[in-house]
Motif scaffolding. Structure first.
Motif, mmCIF file in Angstrom:
data_model
loop_
_atom_site.group_PDB
_atom_site.id
_atom_site.type_symbol
_atom_site.label_atom_id
_atom_site.label_comp_id
_atom_site.label_asym_id
_atom_site.label_seq_id
_atom_site.Cartn_x
_atom_site.Cartn_y
_atom_site.Cartn_z
ATOM 1 N N SER A 138 -4.611 6.904 -11.502
ATOM 2 C CA SER A 138 -3.921 8.184 -11.388
ATOM 3 C C SER A 138 -3.833 8.894 -12.740
ATOM 4 O O SER A 138 -4.171 10.072 -12.865
ATOM 5 C CB SER A 138 -2.521 7.987 -10.796
ATOM 6 O OG SER A 138 -1.843 9.216 -10.711
ATOM 7 N N SER A 139 -3.393 8.184 -13.764
ATOM 8 C CA SER A 139 -3.295 8.830 -15.083
ATOM 9 C C SER A 139 -4.685 9.107 -15.649
ATOM 10 O O SER A 139 -4.893 10.126 -16.324
ATOM 11 C CB SER A 139 -2.460 7.998 -16.055
ATOM 12 O OG SER A 139 -3.081 6.779 -16.354
ATOM 13 N N SER A 140 -5.669 8.265 -15.345
ATOM 14 C CA SER A 140 -7.038 8.513 -15.797
ATOM 15 C C SER A 140 -7.596 9.784 -15.182
ATOM 16 O O SER A 140 -8.275 10.564 -15.852
ATOM 17 C CB SER A 140 -7.948 7.328 -15.445
ATOM 18 O OG SER A 140 -7.585 6.185 -16.187
ATOM 19 N N LEU A 141 -7.281 10.023 -13.919
ATOM 20 C CA LEU A 141 -7.733 11.244 -13.263
ATOM 21 C C LEU A 141 -7.155 12.478 -13.951
ATOM 22 O O LEU A 141 -7.858 13.468 -14.178
ATOM 23 C CB LEU A 141 -7.344 11.221 -11.783
ATOM 24 C CG LEU A 141 -7.841 12.390 -10.938
ATOM 25 C CD1 LEU A 141 -9.365 12.434 -10.898
ATOM 26 C CD2 LEU A 141 -7.273 12.298 -9.531
ATOM 27 N N ASP A 166 -7.841 3.918 0.956
ATOM 28 C CA ASP A 166 -6.474 4.417 0.800
ATOM 29 C C ASP A 166 -6.262 4.999 -0.594
ATOM 30 O O ASP A 166 -5.632 6.050 -0.755
ATOM 31 C CB ASP A 166 -5.449 3.306 1.066
ATOM 32 C CG ASP A 166 -5.405 2.899 2.536
ATOM 33 O OD1 ASP A 166 -5.873 3.677 3.384
ATOM 34 O OD2 ASP A 166 -4.911 1.791 2.826
ATOM 35 N N ILE A 167 -6.785 4.312 -1.590
ATOM 36 C CA ILE A 167 -6.648 4.792 -2.968
ATOM 37 C C ILE A 167 -7.457 6.075 -3.156
ATOM 38 O O ILE A 167 -6.981 7.024 -3.782
ATOM 39 C CB ILE A 167 -7.080 3.707 -3.972
ATOM 40 C CG1 ILE A 167 -6.147 2.494 -3.843
ATOM 41 C CG2 ILE A 167 -7.091 4.239 -5.392
ATOM 42 C CD1 ILE A 167 -6.661 1.247 -4.492
ATOM 43 N N LEU A 168 -8.656 6.128 -2.574
ATOM 44 C CA LEU A 168 -9.466 7.344 -2.654
ATOM 45 C C LEU A 168 -8.732 8.526 -2.036
ATOM 46 O O LEU A 168 -8.738 9.630 -2.577
ATOM 47 C CB LEU A 168 -10.809 7.145 -1.938
ATOM 48 C CG LEU A 168 -11.834 6.289 -2.676
ATOM 49 C CD1 LEU A 168 -13.007 5.973 -1.766
ATOM 50 C CD2 LEU A 168 -12.294 6.974 -3.942
ATOM 51 N N SER A 169 -8.087 8.284 -0.927
ATOM 52 C CA SER A 169 -7.323 9.338 -0.261
ATOM 53 C C SER A 169 -6.218 9.862 -1.179
ATOM 54 O O SER A 169 -6.014 11.079 -1.308
ATOM 55 C CB SER A 169 -6.731 8.807 1.041
ATOM 56 O OG SER A 169 -5.978 9.805 1.674
ATOM 57 N N ASP A 170 -5.528 8.968 -1.849
ATOM 58 C CA ASP A 170 -4.481 9.369 -2.790
ATOM 59 C C ASP A 170 -5.058 10.153 -3.961
ATOM 60 O O ASP A 170 -4.471 11.163 -4.410
ATOM 61 C CB ASP A 170 -3.727 8.145 -3.327
ATOM 62 C CG ASP A 170 -2.896 7.448 -2.257
ATOM 63 O OD1 ASP A 170 -2.641 8.056 -1.193
ATOM 64 O OD2 ASP A 170 -2.506 6.285 -2.497
ATOM 65 N N LEU A 171 -6.221 9.715 -4.486
ATOM 66 C CA LEU A 171 -6.846 10.407 -5.616
ATOM 67 C C LEU A 171 -7.320 11.804 -5.219
ATOM 68 O O LEU A 171 -7.192 12.748 -5.999
ATOM 69 C CB LEU A 171 -8.008 9.580 -6.161
ATOM 70 C CG LEU A 171 -7.626 8.288 -6.885
ATOM 71 C CD1 LEU A 171 -8.873 7.431 -7.146
ATOM 72 C CD2 LEU A 171 -6.882 8.571 -8.189
ATOM 73 N N VAL A 172 -7.842 11.926 -3.996
ATOM 74 C CA VAL A 172 -8.282 13.243 -3.522
ATOM 75 C C VAL A 172 -7.081 14.174 -3.436
ATOM 76 O O VAL A 172 -7.133 15.328 -3.879
ATOM 77 C CB VAL A 172 -9.008 13.127 -2.160
ATOM 78 C CG1 VAL A 172 -9.182 14.501 -1.522
ATOM 79 C CG2 VAL A 172 -10.335 12.440 -2.325
#
Length: 175
Positions: A138-141, A166-172
């Protein structure tokens, strides 16, 4: 997946030959990542492979910038090679470059990333799956967005995108 709004899922295809790029174009791909040594995780493609791929396809070609296999913590010699390679792939017709810099502590190397984003322009810049090795996705994004990176290649920090769904969905959503 790009950092901006997404209208449909995009699967990144890494190819290590001009023939592969031509086949991907015939299959309907709009953009590919060209590299060498896929068995090693991908390294910078040769100027010849890039030139042939450019001539035999009308699709977007993103050239990998990675001087060697292994980690994504680069020394001065690696950086010199990568800087020269940006110029070569730009002159060879790449639409963009794909690279990733981490520090030894697992954080995005902001200084190196900023320097290479600037050097690569006006080409598009994608941060590759070194992102998945970073300590906090998250912070890297956020860091990469602030640095002007156009896209991030990720499987959500997992071995496959399906496992990281699930993580991809959160990053999107975050992007």
């Amino acid at each position: 997946h790009g950092l901006g709004p997404m209208t449909r899922p995009l699967v990144a295809v890494c190819l290590d030959s001009a023939e592969g790029v031509a086949a991907a174009a015939q299959a309907g791909a709009e953009r590919v990542e060209l590299c060498a040594n896929l068995i090693e995780g991908g390294t910078t493609p040769s100027a010849g492979a890039l030139g042939r791929a450019r001539e035999t396809s009308g699709i977007g070609i993103m050239a990998m910038l990675r001087p060697r296999a292994g980690d994504f913590v680069y020394d001065a010699g690696d950086l010199d090679v990568m800087a020269r390679d940006i110029d070569v792939v730009g002159e060879g017709g790449a639409d963009g470059v794909v690279f990733g810099f981490l520090r030894a502590d697992g954080e995005i190397d902001e200084e190196k990333t900023a320097r290479f984003v600037e050097r690569a322009r006006p080409m598009e810049v994608t941060f590759h799956r070194a992102f998945d090795m970073s300590r906090d996705l998250s912070s890297s994004l956020e860091v990469l967005a602030d640095l002007g990176v156009s896209r991030v290649l990720t499987s959500g920090g997992r071995a496959t995108a399906l496992e990281g769904m699930d993580i991809l969905s959160d990053l999107v959503a975050q992007a």
